[in-house]
Design a protein around this motif. Structure first.
Motif, PDB file in Angstrom:
ATOM      1  N   UNK A 170       0.952  -1.168   0.014  1.00  0.00           N
ATOM      2  CA  UNK A 170       0.174  -0.204  -0.050  1.00  0.00           C
ATOM      3  C   UNK A 170       0.951   1.402  -0.134  1.00  0.00           C
ATOM      4  N   UNK A 171       0.242   2.450  -0.345  1.00  0.00           N
ATOM      5  CA  UNK A 171       1.000   3.687  -0.195  1.00  0.00           C
ATOM      6  C   UNK A 171       0.071   4.514   0.651  1.00  0.00           C
ATOM      7  N   UNK A 172       0.700   5.762   1.157  1.00  0.00           N
ATOM      8  CA  UNK A 172       0.008   6.528   2.087  1.00  0.00           C
ATOM      9  C   UNK A 172      -1.269   7.231   1.508  1.00  0.00           C
ATOM     10  N   UNK A 173      -1.268   7.037   0.079  1.00  0.00           N
ATOM     11  CA  UNK A 173      -2.420   7.677  -0.424  1.00  0.00           C
ATOM     12  C   UNK A 173      -3.605   6.489  -0.587  1.00  0.00           C
ATOM     13  N   UNK A 174      -3.142   5.101  -1.095  1.00  0.00           N
ATOM     14  CA  UNK A 174      -3.954   4.043  -1.181  1.00  0.00           C
ATOM     15  C   UNK A 174      -4.622   3.699   0.249  1.00  0.00           C
ATOM     16  N   UNK A 197      -9.114   0.110   5.454  1.00  0.00           N
ATOM     17  CA  UNK A 197      -9.760  -1.197   5.560  1.00  0.00           C
ATOM     18  C   UNK A 197      -9.261  -2.043   4.293  1.00  0.00           C
ATOM     19  N   UNK A 198      -9.508  -3.309   4.306  1.00  0.00           N
ATOM     20  CA  UNK A 198      -9.102  -4.152   3.295  1.00  0.00           C
ATOM     21  C   UNK A 198      -7.747  -4.182   2.697  1.00  0.00           C
ATOM     22  N   UNK A 199      -6.701  -3.750   3.660  1.00  0.00           N
ATOM     23  CA  UNK A 199      -5.322  -3.455   3.196  1.00  0.00           C
ATOM     24  C   UNK A 199      -4.575  -4.590   2.674  1.00  0.00           C
ATOM     25  N   UNK A 200      -3.873  -4.797   1.666  1.00  0.00           N
ATOM     26  CA  UNK A 200      -3.087  -5.797   1.503  1.00  0.00           C
ATOM     27  C   UNK A 200      -1.786  -6.246   1.897  1.00  0.00           C
ATOM     28  N   UNK A 201      -1.500  -7.053   2.798  1.00  0.00           N
ATOM     29  CA  UNK A 201      -0.079  -7.444   3.491  1.00  0.00           C
ATOM     30  C   UNK A 201       0.852  -7.603   2.290  1.00  0.00           C
ATOM     31  N   UNK A 202       2.058  -7.640   2.547  1.00  0.00           N
ATOM     32  CA  UNK A 202       3.016  -7.941   1.581  1.00  0.00           C
ATOM     33  C   UNK A 202       2.920  -9.430   1.446  1.00  0.00           C
ATOM     34  N   UNK A 203       2.450 -10.278   2.261  1.00  0.00           N
ATOM     35  CA  UNK A 203       2.418 -11.805   1.962  1.00  0.00           C
ATOM     36  C   UNK A 203       1.327 -12.154   2.848  1.00  0.00           C
ATOM     37  N   UNK A 222       5.797   0.257  -0.678  1.00  0.00           N
ATOM     38  CA  UNK A 222       5.053  -0.613   0.430  1.00  0.00           C
ATOM     39  C   UNK A 222       4.988   0.558   1.688  1.00  0.00           C
ATOM     40  N   UNK A 223       4.228   0.211   2.764  1.00  0.00           N
ATOM     41  CA  UNK A 223       4.149   0.645   3.901  1.00  0.00           C
ATOM     42  C   UNK A 223       4.401   0.034   5.292  1.00  0.00           C
ATOM     43  N   UNK A 224       4.972   0.324   6.203  1.00  0.00           N
ATOM     44  CA  UNK A 224       5.397  -0.318   7.450  1.00  0.00           C
ATOM     45  C   UNK A 224       4.612   0.264   8.414  1.00  0.00           C
ATOM     46  N   UNK A 225       3.914  -0.426   9.302  1.00  0.00           N
ATOM     47  CA  UNK A 225       3.302   0.352  10.483  1.00  0.00           C
ATOM     48  C   UNK A 225       3.672  -0.601  11.691  1.00  0.00           C
ATOM     49  N   UNK A 226       3.791   0.391  12.712  1.00  0.00           N
ATOM     50  CA  UNK A 226       4.099   0.063  14.211  1.00  0.00           C
ATOM     51  C   UNK A 226       3.057   0.275  15.193  1.00  0.00           C
TER      52      UNK A 226
END
Length: 460
Positions: free
Chosen positions: A153-157, A164-170, A246-250
């Motif tokens: 995902x991106x900050x925009x997407x 919601x309904x985000x796509x994980x890397x794997x 990509x995006x990383x979240x903590x």
């Protein structure tokens, strides 16, 4: 003469020389706010040279707004009533690092608040705690471990999708997967290379249980350096990910379907005079010295009072529920991952305690300051821990005094009322930080969640 290396910089004169040697017109200077968010700017070389000697100023609004740049209405240090004046900062020369994402020459320096604002500065707070330890004859060492999710995902997407309904890397639950790390080895290698180039070296990197989740263990160092490394790791892992689409979240917990994300802290003390471990005693049970026992006792006793410094967001408390690899009471055990404190027996080199309560969303400087400060308090007071937990801590009944606050609001009240916190961290910090956590809770109360709409909209 060989090229100066960023991590060899120790003095203001060294900093001036490396900037001149590289012919830089600007450098980057950054600091960390109360939430652990990195703020800063590009600074022209002549301004930077002046700041090395005399410091520089930054609008103190950065101590007066939240993670969404909304102004606190309940803090006294700054606000409309003060006119938001400048606050002084000082450059930390030995924090100099390369910025690989900006070419071969660009440099980053950390800064920390000075003057009255120093009392609220997260990095300054950690330094004061470590000075307390040195006054007792101990040097503290730490290592941070972080779990984080990666998304395609991106900050925009993510905003277009309403998060919601985000796509994980794997997909799927594949902890310690060699399949995943081999298929995506280029990404792993890039992150490992970045960690070496910026001196927050990752000594272990693997998938955790959950779609697209990784765990990174940062190498041990002196506790102040460990704070820098943890804080920089979080920021530049996000930078690295976003530069690759990509995006990383903590976040402590982004989905109710998966375990939360931890920020475990490994700690030890060494005697300044002898250089020996203050925690290791070969002739004691579990090799725990009296000093380590008192240290663990202090951490256990103050855990409910200091929880807001380890779990600083509304979201933090969604992680602290039974059965999801996060502690729910102030317990301790030996090699027990169901307890809040895990004593790890070893040798003079490896004897330590793991503070498992911490979540990935905590400010690394504040979490380290609280974990170490509580331990030092236990040594000073010669406290004794409760009986250690053997077996599954989630299935046992625990004394009432071990119960942790269940909400951020309650945690803020416990911190505000804590005499030990005020003695360790100062009234100014306790009042300010507690007020910022109360603000966070009040902001949350203004919103209607999806859960409430689904539960009440039609039927009530």
């Amino acid at each position: 003469m060989s090229r100066m290396q960023a991590r060899d910089i120790k003095t203001p004169e060294d900093a001036r020389r490396i900037v001149e040697e590289r012919g830089l017109s600007h450098v980057k200077v950054g600091m960390f706010d109360i939430d652990g968010v990195m703020l800063g700017k590009y600074m022209r070389r002549d301004k930077f040279f002046s700041a090395l000697e005399d410091g520089f100023a930054f609008c103190d609004v950065v101590l007066g707004w939240d993670s969404k740049d909304e102004l606190y209405d309940n803090v006294t240090f700054t606000g409309w009533h003060t006119g938001y004046p400048d606050a002084p900062l000082k450059i930390v020369p030995d924090s100099c690092r390369e910025l690989p994402c900006e070419g071969d020459d660009m440099l980053l320096f950390l800064a920390e608040f000075d003057g009255p604002a120093e009392g609220l500065c997260p990095r300054g707070l950690l330094q004061r705690v470590l000075e307390r330890g040195r006054g007792m004859g101990y040097e503290a060492f730490g290592a941070l471990e972080y779990e984080f999710f990666l998304f395609q995902e991106t900050p925009e997407s993510v905003r277009e999708k309403g998060f919601r309904h985000l796509k994980p890397l794997t997909p799927d639950m594949m902890g310690y997967s060699m399949l995943r790390s081999s298929v995506h080895s280029e990404l792993y290698h890039e992150l490992l290379a970045l960690s070496e180039a910026m001196d927050f070296p990752i000594e272990g990197l693997h998938t955790e249980t959950g779609p697209g989740v990784l765990e990174a263990a940062i190498g041990v160092d002196g506790a102040l350096a460990a704070g820098d490394k943890g804080a920089l790791f979080k920021v530049f892992t996000k930078v690295w990910a976003q530069r690759r689409g990509l995006m990383a979240t903590f976040m402590a917990k982004w989905s109710p379907d998966y375990p939360g994300q931890s920020g475990h802290i490994h700690l030890s003390l060494r005697e300044i005079d002898s250089g020996k471990s203050a925690f290791f005693a070969a002739d004691k049970p579990h090799q725990m010295s009296d000093v380590q026992r008192h240290f663990v006792a202090g951490q256990q006793k103050l855990m409910p009072e200091l929880l807001a410094m380890f779990a600083p967001t509304i979201n933090s408390y969604t992680r602290l529920i039974p059965g999801f690899w996060a502690p729910t009471e102030a317990t301790w055990g030996v090699e027990n991952r169901t307890t809040a404190l895990r004593v790890i027996p070893g040798s003079d080199k490896s004897q330590r305690v793991e503070y498992r309560l911490g979540s990935a969303d905590a400010n690394p400087y504040l979490a380290l300051a609280a974990a170490i400060g509580a331990g030092l308090y236990g040594i000073e007071q010669r406290l004794e821990p409760d009986e250690q937990v053997e077996g599954n801590a989630y299935e046992l009944d625990h004394p009432e005094h071990q119960a942790l606050p269940r909400t951020l609001w309650e945690a803020a009240q416990r911190l505000r009322a804590s005499e030990a916190a005020r003695e360790l961290f100062g009234d100014a910090f306790v009042e300010h930080f507690a007020a910022t956590r109360e603000w966070e809770e009040r902001q949350f109360r203004r919103h209607i969640t999806d859960w409430e709409l689904d539960r009440y909209f039609e039927i009530i």
